[in-house]
Design an enzyme around this catalytic site. Structure first.
Site, PDB file in Angstrom:
ATOM      1  N   GLU A  43       0.796  -1.225   0.000  1.00 43.65           N
ATOM      2  CA  GLU A  43       0.000   0.000   0.000  1.00 43.65           C
ATOM      3  C   GLU A  43       0.834   1.283   0.000  1.00 43.65           C
ATOM      4  O   GLU A  43       0.825   2.051   0.973  1.00 43.65           O
ATOM      5  CB  GLU A  43      -0.946   0.002   1.214  1.00 43.65           C
ATOM      6  CG  GLU A  43      -1.840  -1.222   1.285  1.00 43.65           C
ATOM      7  CD  GLU A  43      -2.933  -1.102   2.341  1.00 43.65           C
ATOM      8  OE1 GLU A  43      -2.838  -0.199   3.188  1.00 43.65           O
ATOM      9  OE2 GLU A  43      -3.878  -1.890   2.299  1.00 43.65           O
ATOM     10  N   GLU A  53      -5.414  -8.557   1.062  1.00 44.66           N
ATOM     11  CA  GLU A  53      -6.084  -8.175   2.305  1.00 44.66           C
ATOM     12  C   GLU A  53      -7.546  -7.906   2.018  1.00 44.66           C
ATOM     13  O   GLU A  53      -7.885  -7.277   1.012  1.00 44.66           O
ATOM     14  CB  GLU A  53      -5.499  -6.887   2.921  1.00 44.66           C
ATOM     15  CG  GLU A  53      -4.122  -7.041   3.487  1.00 44.66           C
ATOM     16  CD  GLU A  53      -3.597  -5.751   4.126  1.00 44.66           C
ATOM     17  OE1 GLU A  53      -4.410  -4.913   4.579  1.00 44.66           O
ATOM     18  OE2 GLU A  53      -2.370  -5.579   4.160  1.00 44.66           O
TER      19      GLU A  53
HETATM   20  C1  FCB Z   1      -4.455  -1.949   5.595  1.00 39.91           C
HETATM   21  C2  FCB Z   1      -3.077  -2.264   6.122  1.00 39.91           C
HETATM   22  C3  FCB Z   1      -3.048  -3.248   7.242  1.00 39.91           C
HETATM   23  C4  FCB Z   1      -4.197  -3.029   8.207  1.00 39.91           C
HETATM   24  C5  FCB Z   1      -5.496  -2.953   7.460  1.00 39.91           C
HETATM   25  C6  FCB Z   1      -6.700  -2.791   8.343  1.00 39.91           C
HETATM   26  O1  FCB Z   1      -4.466  -0.684   5.025  1.00 39.91           O
HETATM   27  O2  FCB Z   1      -2.266  -2.770   5.080  1.00 39.91           O
HETATM   28  O3  FCB Z   1      -1.804  -3.160   7.872  1.00 39.91           O
HETATM   29  O4  FCB Z   1      -3.957  -1.918   8.959  1.00 39.91           O
HETATM   30  O5  FCB Z   1      -5.461  -1.899   6.550  1.00 39.91           O
END
Ligand code: FCB
Length: 436
Positions: free
Chosen positions: A166, A343
């Site tokens: 990210e 994620e």
């Molecule tokens: C993302 C991050 C991770 C966590 C989630 C909720 O942006 O990569 O580390 O904080 O959000």
């Protein structure tokens, strides 16, 4: 309800990151990172929480790997703490830090779990920050050295190496809003940092390939579709600008060798000749992190997003269809490599009652997103795996320990782990996939 059906070799996993779970910040030669500095600065995090202990995963990693195995999952995405391996971010390596990731990877492999490593999940060695951090172009070269060392060390055993997690967050939350480390509030700095992150990604890919690193190489981007709050031209233009800044700003340099143009985007970084050639290395995979959509409203105050399917404990709208919209849109616009959802998950106000955590909203969230994902695959998007964020409740950055994203509840006073209802649900869902 019938389950959506995924390809037989689809990888089911969970994700974490180093600073959020490891603790042991001053042990075995680890150097400080910008998150140590930031979290210890008064007023920066909820309750002044730090990652000093977190989930104590550095000591309990074997138990945590056993949890993943117990859930019947085939994949684990983790990140490497740069300053644990190279305490100052340049110069000497720390054998004990490197040995930790050897042990982690070997333990995963012994359990039949495929390791997916991320090199940078926001925890820059403080020594490099003292020399300008990501604003200093030289940091991209330091990162390249680090990538090659880690790639040579682990590349024969991990199934994937992502350079960055990210970069938007590092650039904008770290250097524009100041919500994350290092806490700068300078929009021009943010675009320059984004450029150096992308440059470091491309240089690292080139160097790892030249060094013979075997693992597939890629990057993890946080992405969302952007919905205009109305059909008005102003809202539509804002939506386009937000999408350009959030998604295209990272995709276009990698896939099209340029930054996007959208009306109202005025900031531009200093770019040297050949930078785009360096950035636009072919990806073996793209990691996509999806949580919610972005809602674009020019009204004052802005029109809120319609929370039809609820909001999470972070205040983020639950919008599973956004994952489908996003992936189909990406496929239309870019020639994509295989994708992993690296994620996806939600924070819920979970409570441990009599040994059980009833987190029905999380089960609904997961089911909804997996349905949307299966529709994206049916629409032709090549998605190879899904990693729920997160295995454990953990240190949620500036929100500290207040927000719980885990499938597994952590009692921070005792470090007791307890599977939530969602963990049981995910285990059964994955087992049913294998059974068909
Ligand atoms: C993302 C991050 C991770 C966590 C989630 C909720 O942006 O990569 O580390 O904080 O959000």
């Amino acid at each position: 309800m019938t389950d959506p059906k995924f390809p037989a070799d689809f990888l089911w996993g969970v994700a974490t990151s180093a600073y959020q779970i490891e603790g042991a910040v001053a042990e075995d030669g680890r150097g400080p990172s910008i998150w140590d500095t930031f979290s210890h600065t008064p007023g920066k995090t909820v309750n002044g929480d730090t990652g000093d202990v977190a989930c104590d995963h550095y000591h309990r990693y074997a138990q945590d790997v056993a949890l993943i195995a117990g859930l019947g999952l085939g994949g684990y995405r983790f990140s490497i703490s740069w300053s644990r391996c190279q305490p100052q971010g340049k110069g000497a390596w720390n054998p004990k830090g490197l040995a930790f990731y050897d042990r982690l990877v070997d333990t995963l492999l012994e359990r039949g779990i495929t390791p997916h490593a991320t090199l940078y999940h926001w925890d820059l060695p403080q020594g490099l920050q003292d020399e300008g951090g990501w604003l200093n172009r030289d940091t991209a070269l330091r990162f390249t050295d680090y990538a090659v060392t880690m790639g040579q060390r682990l590349g024969d055993r991990v199934a994937a190496i992502a350079t960055h997690n990210e970069p938007w967050c590092t650039a904008f939350l770290g250097h524009h809003s100041g919500k994350f480390a290092p806490g700068l509030k300078d929009p021009q700095a943010a675009v320059q940092v984004a450029h150096h992150l992308l440059l470091s990604h491309g240089l690292a890919l080139q160097a790892m390939r030249a060094a013979g690193v075997k693992a597939p190489l890629g990057i993890v981007l946080n992405q969302s579709p952007v919905t205009p709050a109305s059909g008005r031209a102003t809202d539509r233009a804002l939506a386009e600008r937000e999408y350009a800044l959030f998604v295209r700003w990272y995709m276009d340099p990698i896939f099209h060798k340029r930054y996007p143009t959208a009306s109202g985007v005025h900031l531009y970084p200093q770019v040297r000749e050949n930078d785009f050639d360096a950035i636009a290395q072919p990806l073996d995979f793209l990691g996509v992190n999806y949580y919610t959509r972005i809602w674009a409203s020019t009204d004052e105050p802005p029109q809120p997003a319609p929370a039809v399917q609820g909001v999470t404990d972070m205040g983020w709208e639950v919008y599973p269809e956004g994952l489908l919209e996003l992936l189909v849109g990406l496929k239309r616009e870019y020639t994509l490599p295989p994708i992993y959802i690296t994620e996806n998950g939600m924070a819920n106000a979970d409570r441990l009652v009599d040994g059980r955590v009833d987190d029905a909203p999380r089960i609904a969230y997961m089911r909804g997103h997996l349905e949307a994902l299966s529709r994206a695959i049916a629409a032709g998007v090549d998605v190879r795996g899904f990693f729920y964020w997160s295995l454990l409740d953990n240190y949620e950055w500036d929100s500290g320990y207040d927000k719980r994203f885990g499938l597994v509840h952590v009692d921070y006073a005792t470090q007791q782990r307890t599977l939530k209802d969602s963990a049981h649900w995910y285990r059964d869902f994955v087992a049913r996939q294998a059974a068909v």
